[in-house]
Design an enzyme around this catalytic site. Structure first.
Site, short mmCIF file in Angstrom:
data_model
loop_
_atom_site.label_atom_id
_atom_site.label_comp_id
_atom_site.label_asym_id
_atom_site.label_seq_id
_atom_site.Cartn_x
_atom_site.Cartn_y
_atom_site.Cartn_z
N TYR A 152 0.83 -1.20 0.00
CA TYR A 152 0.00 0.00 0.00
C TYR A 152 0.87 1.26 0.00
O TYR A 152 0.66 2.19 -0.78
CB TYR A 152 -0.91 -0.04 1.22
CG TYR A 152 -1.84 1.14 1.39
CD1 TYR A 152 -3.02 1.22 0.64
CD2 TYR A 152 -1.57 2.15 2.30
CE1 TYR A 152 -3.89 2.29 0.81
CE2 TYR A 152 -2.44 3.22 2.49
CZ TYR A 152 -3.59 3.28 1.74
OH TYR A 152 -4.45 4.36 1.90
N1 LIG Z 1 -9.54 5.64 5.38
C1 LIG Z 1 -8.29 6.00 5.59
O1 LIG Z 1 -7.79 5.98 6.71
C2 LIG Z 1 -7.42 6.48 4.45
C3 LIG Z 1 -6.21 7.11 4.75
C4 LIG Z 1 -5.38 7.52 3.70
C5 LIG Z 1 -5.80 7.32 2.40
N2 LIG Z 1 -6.98 6.69 2.16
C6 LIG Z 1 -7.35 6.48 0.75
O2 LIG Z 1 -8.61 7.07 0.51
C7 LIG Z 1 -9.26 6.39 -0.56
C8 LIG Z 1 -10.66 6.01 -0.14
O3 LIG Z 1 -10.58 5.13 0.95
P1 LIG Z 1 -11.79 4.85 1.95
O4 LIG Z 1 -11.21 4.92 3.32
O5 LIG Z 1 -12.98 5.67 1.63
O6 LIG Z 1 -12.05 3.29 1.65
P2 LIG Z 1 -13.38 2.48 1.40
O7 LIG Z 1 -12.95 1.05 1.37
O8 LIG Z 1 -14.43 2.88 2.39
O9 LIG Z 1 -13.87 2.95 -0.03
C9 LIG Z 1 -13.18 2.62 -1.20
C10 LIG Z 1 -14.13 2.74 -2.38
O10 LIG Z 1 -13.40 2.37 -3.56
C11 LIG Z 1 -14.16 1.41 -4.29
N3 LIG Z 1 -13.25 0.54 -5.04
C12 LIG Z 1 -12.36 -0.33 -4.54
N4 LIG Z 1 -11.75 -0.98 -5.54
C13 LIG Z 1 -12.26 -0.50 -6.70
C14 LIG Z 1 -12.04 -0.80 -8.07
N5 LIG Z 1 -11.16 -1.74 -8.45
N6 LIG Z 1 -12.74 -0.12 -9.00
C15 LIG Z 1 -13.63 0.84 -8.63
N7 LIG Z 1 -13.90 1.13 -7.34
C16 LIG Z 1 -13.22 0.47 -6.39
C17 LIG Z 1 -14.93 0.64 -3.21
O11 LIG Z 1 -16.04 -0.08 -3.75
C18 LIG Z 1 -15.31 1.76 -2.26
O12 LIG Z 1 -16.53 2.41 -2.64
C19 LIG Z 1 -8.36 5.22 -0.90
O13 LIG Z 1 -7.53 5.54 -2.00
C20 LIG Z 1 -7.53 5.04 0.36
O14 LIG Z 1 -6.31 4.40 0.11
C21 LIG Z 1 -7.80 6.28 3.14
#
Ligand SMILES: NC(=O)c1ccc[n+]([C@@H]2O[C@H](COP(=O)([O-])OP(=O)(O)OC[C@H]3O[C@@H](n4cnc5c(N)ncnc54)[C@H](O)[C@@H]3O)[C@@H](O)[C@H]2O)c1
Length: 245
Positions: A152
């Site tokens: 990641y």
């Molecule tokens: N939550 C955290 O702590 C955090 C911290 C830093 C960065 N992020 C980043 O933020 C972004 C969103 O994360 P989140 O926390 O909302 O996660 P989440 O798992 O709640 O949501 C992710 C979304 O992406 C969609 N998704 C996953 N794989 C996919 C694919 N192959 N094609 C299309 N859609 C796809 C899922 O269906 C979901 O709706 C990500 O890039 C994550 O790495 C999150």
């Protein structure tokens, strides 16, 4: 109410839930018409989300042909001038020695390959229009590295490198490309993490709390908006004081 994104069309990947949904809502509140892309659109409910998307497209952002088709469908609504590459996955928390290659490849594809594929699909039209805002959701993990999630962290470091590179390719075109590097936000992403990993992440945040979806959406809205006209290739911090660079 100020609506700086009036008349703009935005695509938010992974916008059915979590951060993507919150970002999409903020862009909609700012006046944009938002097309939500997601592999699992059933998770989306407009009442909970607080906005009606212009369209909802089911697409796997790691599938080259599917991305091209979804971009074509999106462009039938008009010029897409804002792209938020938000879709991502954490992958398991495991030491490198125990990490299997198929999982490594999957984490790379969802977090990094997708940013390349989706950006490539929209850049030509943005350049032709002379305006565009691409915002890539990276992570503090991409800046600092985090034990247990090397795949990641590597993918997110790749997103930061891609952001800088594409920004420089497009620097005179009116299209800006920036990233955001959030710390932990409480979303479904945490389901793949161990309680110890979550506690260790929280302990590293100087403000002693998690980031909220609305706070991150505010940073993205700035990077996607008209005021962000002289900043490109930059990774905006959203780390509660953890990364002061
Ligand atoms: N939550 C955290 O702590 C955090 C911290 C830093 C960065 N992020 C980043 O933020 C972004 C969103 O994360 P989140 O926390 O909302 O996660 P989440 O798992 O709640 O949501 C992710 C979304 O992406 C969609 N998704 C996953 N794989 C996919 C694919 N192959 N094609 C299309 N859609 C796809 C899922 O269906 C979901 O709706 C990500 O890039 C994550 O790495 C999150």
């Amino acid at each position: 109410m100020r609506r700086p994104l009036e008349n703009r069309i935005a695509v938010v990947t992974g916008g059915a839930r979590g951060l993507g949904r919150g970002i999409a809502r903020r862009l909609a509140d700012d006046g944009a018409r938002v097309i939500v892309w997601d592999i699992a659109p059933a998770a989306f409910d407009p009442v909970t989300a607080g906005f009606d998307p212009l369209a909802m497209i089911r697409v796997d952002v790691t599938d080259e042909a599917a991305v091209a088709a979804a971009a074509e469908e999106s462009l039938t609504h008009g010029a897409v001038s804002i792209l938020v590459n938000n879709a991502g996955m954490n992958g398991p928390v495991k030491q490198v020695a125990d990490y299997d290659y198929a999982t490594w490849r999957k984490v790379m594809a969802v977090n990094l390959d997708s940013v390349f594929l989706v950006s490539r699909a929209f850049v030509p039209r943005m350049v032709a229009e002379g305006h565009g805002r691409i915002v890539n959701v990276a992570s503090i993990a991409g800046k600092e590295g985090v034990p247990g999630i090397a795949a990641y962290a590597s993918a997110k470091a790749g997103v930061i490198g891609f952001t800088k590179s594409l920004a420089r390719e497009l620097v005179t075109t009116g299209v800006t490309v920036n990233a955001v590097a959030p710390v932990m936000v409480e979303t479904d992403l945490l389901k793949e993490m161990t309680p110890e990993h979550i506690a260790a992440s929280k302990a590293k945040i100087p403000m002693q709390r998690f980031l909220t979806i609305e706070e991150l959406a505010g940073v993205v809205a700035f990077a996607a908006g008209p005021d962000c006209s002289f900043t490109t290739g930059f990774t905006f911090d959203a780390s509660g004081g953890r990364a002061t660079y």
